[in-house]
Design a protein around this motif. Structure first.
Motif, PDB file in Angstrom:
ATOM      1  N   ARG A   1       0.824  -1.217   0.000  1.00 42.79           N
ATOM      2  CA  ARG A   1       0.000   0.000   0.000  1.00 42.79           C
ATOM      3  C   ARG A   1       0.860   1.269   0.000  1.00 42.79           C
ATOM      4  NH1 ARG A   1      -5.788  -0.594   2.325  1.00 42.79           N
ATOM      5  NH2 ARG A   1      -6.174  -2.732   1.711  1.00 42.79           N
ATOM      6  N   LEU A   2       2.101   1.124  -0.408  1.00 45.16           N
ATOM      7  CA  LEU A   2       3.043   2.240  -0.464  1.00 45.16           C
ATOM      8  C   LEU A   2       3.431   2.499  -1.911  1.00 45.16           C
ATOM      9  CD1 LEU A   2       5.043   4.265   0.837  1.00 45.16           C
ATOM     10  CD2 LEU A   2       6.632   2.353   1.099  1.00 45.16           C
ATOM     11  N   ASP A   3       3.378   3.752  -2.319  1.00 47.14           N
ATOM     12  CA  ASP A   3       3.746   4.134  -3.674  1.00 47.14           C
ATOM     13  C   ASP A   3       4.756   5.277  -3.595  1.00 47.14           C
ATOM     14  OD1 ASP A   3       3.756   4.269  -6.462  1.00 47.14           O
ATOM     15  OD2 ASP A   3       2.015   5.600  -6.538  1.00 47.14           O
ATOM     16  N   VAL A   4       5.965   5.021  -4.063  1.00 48.63           N
ATOM     17  CA  VAL A   4       7.016   6.034  -4.105  1.00 48.63           C
ATOM     18  C   VAL A   4       7.428   6.174  -5.557  1.00 48.63           C
ATOM     19  CG1 VAL A   4       9.343   6.662  -3.351  1.00 48.63           C
ATOM     20  CG2 VAL A   4       7.848   5.377  -1.810  1.00 48.63           C
ATOM     21  N   LYS A   5       7.385   7.408  -6.065  1.00 48.30           N
ATOM     22  CA  LYS A   5       7.804   7.609  -7.453  1.00 48.30           C
ATOM     23  C   LYS A   5       8.468   8.968  -7.625  1.00 48.30           C
ATOM     24  CE  LYS A   5       2.988   8.279  -8.536  1.00 48.30           C
ATOM     25  NZ  LYS A   5       1.868   7.934  -9.342  1.00 48.30           N
ATOM     26  N   VAL A   6       9.263   9.055  -8.681  1.00 46.86           N
ATOM     27  CA  VAL A   6       9.936  10.294  -9.048  1.00 46.86           C
ATOM     28  C   VAL A   6       9.493  10.616 -10.465  1.00 46.86           C
ATOM     29  CG1 VAL A   6      12.149  11.401  -9.478  1.00 46.86           C
ATOM     30  CG2 VAL A   6      11.926   9.800  -7.594  1.00 46.86           C
ATOM     31  N   HIS A   7       9.056  11.866 -10.655  1.00 51.47           N
ATOM     32  CA  HIS A   7       8.618  12.294 -11.984  1.00 51.47           C
ATOM     33  C   HIS A   7       8.833  13.800 -12.104  1.00 51.47           C
ATOM     34  CE1 HIS A   7       6.410  12.234 -15.722  1.00 51.47           C
ATOM     35  NE2 HIS A   7       5.620  13.194 -15.276  1.00 51.47           N
ATOM     36  N   ASP A   8       9.460  14.217 -13.193  1.00 51.18           N
ATOM     37  CA  ASP A   8       9.701  15.638 -13.470  1.00 51.18           C
ATOM     38  C   ASP A   8      10.347  16.374 -12.298  1.00 51.18           C
ATOM     39  OD1 ASP A   8       8.753  15.498 -16.057  1.00 51.18           O
ATOM     40  OD2 ASP A   8       6.708  16.114 -15.522  1.00 51.18           O
ATOM     41  N   GLY A   9      11.341  15.743 -11.684  1.00 51.36           N
ATOM     42  CA  GLY A   9      12.074  16.390 -10.602  1.00 51.36           C
ATOM     43  C   GLY A   9      11.327  16.436  -9.279  1.00 51.36           C
ATOM     44  N   ARG A  10      10.260  15.680  -9.164  1.00 46.71           N
ATOM     45  CA  ARG A  10       9.507  15.639  -7.910  1.00 46.71           C
ATOM     46  C   ARG A  10       9.481  14.218  -7.355  1.00 46.71           C
ATOM     47  NH1 ARG A  10       5.746  19.307 -10.679  1.00 46.71           N
ATOM     48  NH2 ARG A  10       6.204  21.372  -9.860  1.00 46.71           N
ATOM     49  N   LEU A  11       9.569  14.130  -6.041  1.00 48.26           N
ATOM     50  CA  LEU A  11       9.492  12.860  -5.329  1.00 48.26           C
ATOM     51  C   LEU A  11       8.111  12.783  -4.688  1.00 48.26           C
ATOM     52  CD1 LEU A  11      10.787  10.314  -3.964  1.00 48.26           C
ATOM     53  CD2 LEU A  11      11.438  11.863  -2.109  1.00 48.26           C
ATOM     54  N   TYR A  12       7.358  11.747  -5.027  1.00 44.72           N
ATOM     55  CA  TYR A  12       6.006  11.553  -4.504  1.00 44.72           C
ATOM     56  C   TYR A  12       5.991  10.355  -3.555  1.00 44.72           C
ATOM     57  CZ  TYR A  12       4.576  14.463  -8.459  1.00 44.72           C
ATOM     58  OH  TYR A  12       4.443  15.496  -9.362  1.00 44.72           O
ATOM     59  N   ILE A  13       5.408  10.552  -2.379  1.00 46.56           N
ATOM     60  CA  ILE A  13       5.204   9.460  -1.429  1.00 46.56           C
ATOM     61  C   ILE A  13       3.711   9.416  -1.133  1.00 46.56           C
ATOM     62  CG2 ILE A  13       5.685   8.568   0.875  1.00 46.56           C
ATOM     63  CD1 ILE A  13       8.287  10.243   0.836  1.00 46.56           C
ATOM     64  N   GLU A  14       3.078   8.287  -1.417  1.00 43.40           N
ATOM     65  CA  GLU A  14       1.666   8.082  -1.082  1.00 43.40           C
ATOM     66  C   GLU A  14       1.528   6.713  -0.453  1.00 43.40           C
ATOM     67  OE1 GLU A  14      -1.708   9.536  -3.244  1.00 43.40           O
ATOM     68  OE2 GLU A  14      -0.352  10.094  -4.884  1.00 43.40           O
ATOM     69  N   ALA A  15       0.706   6.640   0.584  1.00 38.42           N
ATOM     70  CA  ALA A  15       0.546   5.377   1.298  1.00 38.42           C
ATOM     71  C   ALA A  15      -0.802   5.338   1.995  1.00 38.42           C
ATOM     72  CB  ALA A  15       1.663   5.207   2.319  1.00 38.42           C
ATOM     73  N   GLU A  16      -1.249   4.129   2.259  1.00 35.49           N
ATOM     74  CA  GLU A  16      -2.483   3.951   3.009  1.00 35.49           C
ATOM     75  C   GLU A  16      -2.216   2.932   4.109  1.00 35.49           C
ATOM     76  OE1 GLU A  16      -7.205   3.465   2.298  1.00 35.49           O
ATOM     77  OE2 GLU A  16      -5.862   4.167   0.741  1.00 35.49           O
ATOM     78  N   ALA A  17      -2.539   3.334   5.330  1.00 30.57           N
ATOM     79  CA  ALA A  17      -2.337   2.453   6.478  1.00 30.57           C
ATOM     80  C   ALA A  17      -3.471   1.445   6.561  1.00 30.57           C
ATOM     81  CB  ALA A  17      -2.267   3.266   7.764  1.00 30.57           C
ATOM     82  N   VAL A  18      -3.159   0.306   7.112  1.00 29.75           N
ATOM     83  CA  VAL A  18      -4.153  -0.730   7.365  1.00 29.75           C
ATOM     84  C   VAL A  18      -4.396  -0.734   8.865  1.00 29.75           C
ATOM     85  CG1 VAL A  18      -4.633  -3.192   7.254  1.00 29.75           C
ATOM     86  CG2 VAL A  18      -3.381  -2.080   5.391  1.00 29.75           C
ATOM     87  N   VAL A  19      -5.628  -0.409   9.238  1.00 28.21           N
ATOM     88  CA  VAL A  19      -5.989  -0.372  10.648  1.00 28.21           C
ATOM     89  C   VAL A  19      -7.027  -1.465  10.877  1.00 28.21           C
ATOM     90  CG1 VAL A  19      -6.881   1.043  12.537  1.00 28.21           C
ATOM     91  CG2 VAL A  19      -5.587   2.116  10.677  1.00 28.21           C
ATOM     92  N   PRO A  20      -6.587  -2.628  11.357  1.00 26.30           N
ATOM     93  CA  PRO A  20      -7.544  -3.728  11.542  1.00 26.30           C
ATOM     94  C   PRO A  20      -8.504  -3.440  12.707  1.00 26.30           C
ATOM     95  CG  PRO A  20      -5.385  -4.344  12.369  1.00 26.30           C
ATOM     96  CD  PRO A  20      -5.250  -2.983  11.750  1.00 26.30           C
ATOM     97  N   THR A  21      -9.758  -3.774  12.499  1.00 26.47           N
ATOM     98  CA  THR A  21     -10.767  -3.647  13.548  1.00 26.47           C
ATOM     99  C   THR A  21     -11.238  -5.056  13.894  1.00 26.47           C
ATOM    100  OG1 THR A  21     -11.484  -1.539  12.603  1.00 26.47           O
ATOM    101  CG2 THR A  21     -12.977  -2.583  14.156  1.00 26.47           C
TER     102      THR A  21
END
Length: 134
Positions: A54-74
């Motif tokens: 659930r983690l997405d790290v990418k570099v594009h056009d001189g920018r570093l992008y970090i996107e993620a979604e936590a898993v919170v079990p209920t």
């Protein structure tokens, strides 16, 4: 971070974003530590509860992008009456200078901490100039 650091942060705090379904979604900016030396930058981002898939790290056009979604079990036997954040979404964007070799980024996720190592391009690294005496 001092004024010589050549990575600039674009998003801070909580950011409302639109996802694929065009609904507004609250994104949290993960806490980040950045260390710069002559070899490059090492960035640590706190992403509690985030699995690798659930983690997405990418570099594009001189920018570093970090996107993620936590898993919170209920637990199934727990009846939830109120929840501020069910599945936290993390997002952060940084602008990188041309001094860094974005094709050589190394990423490691361990115990909810993402470590990114971004080396300097060889030609951008400081080098010592030998001075001759005539």
């Amino acid at each position: 971070m001092n004024e010589t650091t050549q990575i600039a942060q674009r998003d801070t705090g909580e950011v409302a974003r639109r996802n694929e379904s065009n609904a507004r979604r609250l994104s949290l900016a993960p806490a980040v530590d950045i260390i710069e030396d002559s070899h490059g930058i090492t960035l640590w981002a706190d992403l509690p509860g985030v699995p690798r898939e659930r983690l997405d790290v990418k570099v594009h056009d001189g920018r570093l992008y970090i996107e993620a979604e936590a898993v919170v079990p209920t637990p199934s036997d727990l009846r939830l009456h109120h929840s501020e954040i069910r599945a936290p979404h993390f997002a952060r964007v940084f602008t990188l200078s041309d001094d860094f070799d974005t094709s050589q980024v190394d990423a490691n996720l361990h115990d909810g901490v993402l470590k990114l190592s971004i080396p300097r391009r060889e030609e951008a690294r400081p080098r010592r100039i030998e001075v001759r005496v005539d």
